[in-house]
Design an enzyme around this catalytic site. Structure first.
Site: not given
Ligand code: SF4
Length: 227
Positions: A216-218, A114, A209
């Protein structure tokens, strides 16, 4: 900021105009609308490789970057070289400010994806992502052209209406380079500590994950009107 008018473009009108457009037509619209203020992020999934194939014909000068977390598979990194050889597109590797010192799943995506993405899109008006609506319920709520409030620029999703089958049909028809791990039980590939192969019949993102609440990773999660 209004989500309707973003960087001088009426997004609702753009979505209406592009409602029946093909992915290549959406990309061409984005390239003509945003010029050198358009960028693309790719993790070298089959969708991203399909978009790179299209961009090679539409505008190969568009800056493309990869969030190089330090945990990508060797096969993923090699794909960067195959893309460069095939299309002449040199994908820029964007790295975290801090080195890989310890693996902390709670902070890791923030630090390695992010934060670097936020820096990588600074100064750009729009970014291209390769999400598909059928990948998850919240991705299904995205528009082809939307305001990404999380990162403060327009997000272009040219493959939103394509299915996994559409993507792979394009890959096969056009002999698009792809990650060999897809042939070894990895339909969705992220970082090696957070990705496992999936069994037949499992969801295509079940290997991401696995065993954690996280899905989700974001980068594409909703905290705004747009994915
Ligand atoms: S996917 Fe895993 S290894 Fe990669 S940045 Fe996120 S938590 Fe870190």
């Amino acid at each position: 900021m209004s989500t309707e008018i973003a960087v001088g473009v009426n997004l609702d009108e753009a979505n209406r105009r592009l409602a029946e457009a093909s992915p290549a037509e959406i990309l061409r619209w984005a390239a003509e609308t945003y010029g050198d203020k358009l960028t693309m992020a790719t993790a070298f999934g089959p969708e991203g490789c399909v978009i790179l194939h299209m961009l090679a014909e539409i505008d190969p000068s568009i800056r493309v970057f990869n969030l190089d977390t330090g945990y990508q598979f060797a096969e993923t990194l090699e794909l960067r070289d195959r893309i460069a050889a095939r299309y002449g597109i040199e994908v820029e590797m964007v790295r975290a400010a801090r080195s890989v010192a310890e693996f902390d799943p709670d902070r890791c995506c923030d630090d390695r994806k992010l934060g670097p993405l936020r820096r990588a899109v600074t100064g750009y008006d729009a970014w291209i992502s390769s999400i598909r609506a059928d990948q998850s319920a919240h991705r299904a709520r995205a528009d082809a052209i939307g305001w990404d409030a999380k990162f403060g620029l327009v997000k272009v999703n040219p493959l939103l209406k394509w299915t996994k089958r559409d993507v792979w049909a394009f890959v096969v028809t056009h002999d698009v380079p792809y990650n060999p791990l897809h042939d070894r039980g990895y339909p969705s590939i992220g970082c090696w500590p957070c990705t496992r192969a999936v069994a037949s019949g499992e969801d295509e993102r079940a290997g991401r994950w696995a065993g954690q609440a996280k899905t989700e990773c974001g980068l594409h999660s909703l905290d705004s009107s747009q994915l």
